[in-house]
Design a protein around this motif. Structure first.
Motif, PDB file in Angstrom:
ATOM      1  N   TYR A 183       1.376   1.333 -14.924  1.00  0.00           N
ATOM      2  CA  TYR A 183       0.820   1.274 -13.614  1.00  0.00           C
ATOM      3  C   TYR A 183       1.954   0.832 -12.465  1.00  0.00           C
ATOM      4  CZ  TYR A 183      -0.655  -3.291 -14.548  1.00  0.00           C
ATOM      5  OH  TYR A 183      -0.865  -4.869 -15.064  1.00  0.00           O
ATOM      6  N   ARG A 184       1.527   0.813 -11.231  1.00  0.00           N
ATOM      7  CA  ARG A 184       2.645   0.324 -10.339  1.00  0.00           C
ATOM      8  C   ARG A 184       2.002  -1.047  -9.768  1.00  0.00           C
ATOM      9  NH1 ARG A 184       2.334   5.783  -9.478  1.00  0.00           N
ATOM     10  NH2 ARG A 184       4.405   6.728  -9.284  1.00  0.00           N
ATOM     11  N   LYS A 185       2.676  -2.237  -9.580  1.00  0.00           N
ATOM     12  CA  LYS A 185       1.942  -3.333  -9.078  1.00  0.00           C
ATOM     13  C   LYS A 185       1.766  -3.419  -7.676  1.00  0.00           C
ATOM     14  CE  LYS A 185       3.601  -6.082 -13.004  1.00  0.00           C
ATOM     15  NZ  LYS A 185       4.331  -7.196 -13.583  1.00  0.00           N
TER      16      LYS A 185
ATOM     17  N   GLU B 282      -1.027   6.391  -7.218  1.00  0.00           N
ATOM     18  CA  GLU B 282      -1.694   5.266  -7.949  1.00  0.00           C
ATOM     19  C   GLU B 282      -3.345   5.578  -8.203  1.00  0.00           C
ATOM     20  OE1 GLU B 282      -1.888   2.652 -11.277  1.00  0.00           O
ATOM     21  OE2 GLU B 282      -0.061   3.673 -10.321  1.00  0.00           O
TER      22      GLU B 282
ATOM     23  N   MET C  61       6.137   0.725 -17.793  1.00  0.00           N
ATOM     24  CA  MET C  61       5.040   0.325 -17.280  1.00  0.00           C
ATOM     25  C   MET C  61       4.042   1.200 -16.940  1.00  0.00           C
ATOM     26  SD  MET C  61       4.257  -2.972 -14.961  1.00  0.00           S
ATOM     27  CE  MET C  61       5.797  -3.484 -15.306  1.00  0.00           C
TER      28      MET C  61
ATOM     29  N   LYS D  50       0.724   4.165  -3.137  1.00  0.00           N
ATOM     30  CA  LYS D  50      -0.841   4.127  -3.232  1.00  0.00           C
ATOM     31  C   LYS D  50      -1.512   5.162  -3.607  1.00  0.00           C
ATOM     32  CE  LYS D  50      -0.752   0.169  -0.144  1.00  0.00           C
ATOM     33  NZ  LYS D  50      -1.165  -0.449   1.181  1.00  0.00           N
TER      34      LYS D  50
ATOM     35  N   ARG E 292      -4.848  -6.282  -6.048  1.00  0.00           N
ATOM     36  CA  ARG E 292      -4.520  -4.783  -6.325  1.00  0.00           C
ATOM     37  C   ARG E 292      -5.985  -4.088  -6.681  1.00  0.00           C
ATOM     38  NH1 ARG E 292      -0.434  -5.976  -9.419  1.00  0.00           N
ATOM     39  NH2 ARG E 292      -1.787  -5.836 -11.454  1.00  0.00           N
ATOM     40  N   LYS E 293      -6.824  -4.564  -7.499  1.00  0.00           N
ATOM     41  CA  LYS E 293      -8.075  -4.136  -7.827  1.00  0.00           C
ATOM     42  C   LYS E 293      -8.932  -3.873  -6.757  1.00  0.00           C
ATOM     43  CE  LYS E 293     -12.091  -4.540 -10.915  1.00  0.00           C
ATOM     44  NZ  LYS E 293     -12.822  -5.284 -11.901  1.00  0.00           N
TER      45      LYS E 293
ATOM     46  N   ARG F  31       1.435  -6.790  -5.485  1.00  0.00           N
ATOM     47  CA  ARG F  31       0.031  -7.730  -5.126  1.00  0.00           C
ATOM     48  C   ARG F  31      -0.484  -8.277  -6.456  1.00  0.00           C
ATOM     49  NH1 ARG F  31      -0.153  -3.747  -1.750  1.00  0.00           N
ATOM     50  NH2 ARG F  31      -1.344  -3.987   0.302  1.00  0.00           N
ATOM     51  N   ARG F  32      -0.924  -9.273  -6.620  1.00  0.00           N
ATOM     52  CA  ARG F  32      -1.835 -10.040  -7.757  1.00  0.00           C
ATOM     53  C   ARG F  32      -2.760  -9.043  -8.265  1.00  0.00           C
ATOM     54  NH1 ARG F  32      -3.015 -13.521  -3.826  1.00  0.00           N
ATOM     55  NH2 ARG F  32      -5.247 -13.083  -4.558  1.00  0.00           N
ATOM     56  N   SER F  33      -3.201  -9.095  -9.501  1.00  0.00           N
ATOM     57  CA  SER F  33      -4.098  -8.181 -10.035  1.00  0.00           C
ATOM     58  C   SER F  33      -5.405  -8.299  -9.327  1.00  0.00           C
ATOM     59  CB  SER F  33      -4.200  -8.512 -11.472  1.00  0.00           C
ATOM     60  OG  SER F  33      -4.737  -9.807 -11.734  1.00  0.00           O
ATOM     61  N   ALA F  34      -6.066  -9.096  -8.923  1.00  0.00           N
ATOM     62  CA  ALA F  34      -7.053  -9.182  -8.261  1.00  0.00           C
ATOM     63  C   ALA F  34      -7.123  -8.524  -6.868  1.00  0.00           C
ATOM     64  CB  ALA F  34      -7.889 -10.562  -7.950  1.00  0.00           C
TER      65      ALA F  34
END
Length: 119
Positions: free
Chosen positions: A3-5, A39, A1, A36, A13-14, A8-11
């Motif tokens: 990146y690290r998740k 990343e 992978m 964190k 996380r962004k 969280r959902r992608s939104a």
């Protein structure tokens, strides 16, 4: 992978990383969890590299990611600080703009904490 998740959902996380990058630009040092910070390092270095380019397209790319928050008493925002103060510091440096310093575990859940700062 790639990146690290971070659970969280992608939104979400962004949004988290937009806030963290903006705070890092404004304060130049923040405390967060170790994962964190690791990343955040790649995202912050991409923003500084864009700021070193200094053209209009790079400024718009950074402005699309970094939040419009006031960085100092003069009313300048984080994007202006990045382009006017931070990017000229790293003119001769090829990458490695940030440093991660590990601290102790967080009180409460024992999550490993770290400072991330601009070198």
């Amino acid at each position: 992978m790639a990146y690290r998740k971070l659970g969280r959902r992608s939104a979400a996380r962004k949004a988290l990383f937009r806030d963290l990058v903006t705070d890092l630009i404004i304060n130049e040092r923040i405390e967060t969890t170790e994962m964190k910070a690791k990343e955040l390092r790649s995202i912050a270095e991409q923003m500084i590299t864009l700021a070193k380019r200094g053209d209009l397209h790079a400024r718009r790319q950074v402005a699309a990611f970094v939040r419009k928050e006031v960085a100092n008493e003069e009313g300048r925002d984080a994007v202006q600080k990045l382009f006017d103060e931070i990017a000229p510091r790293y003119k001769e440096r090829n990458g490695g703009y940030t440093r991660i310093l590990k601290t102790g575990p967080r009180r409460g859940d024992a999550a490993p904490m770290a400072y991330i700062e601009l070198v």
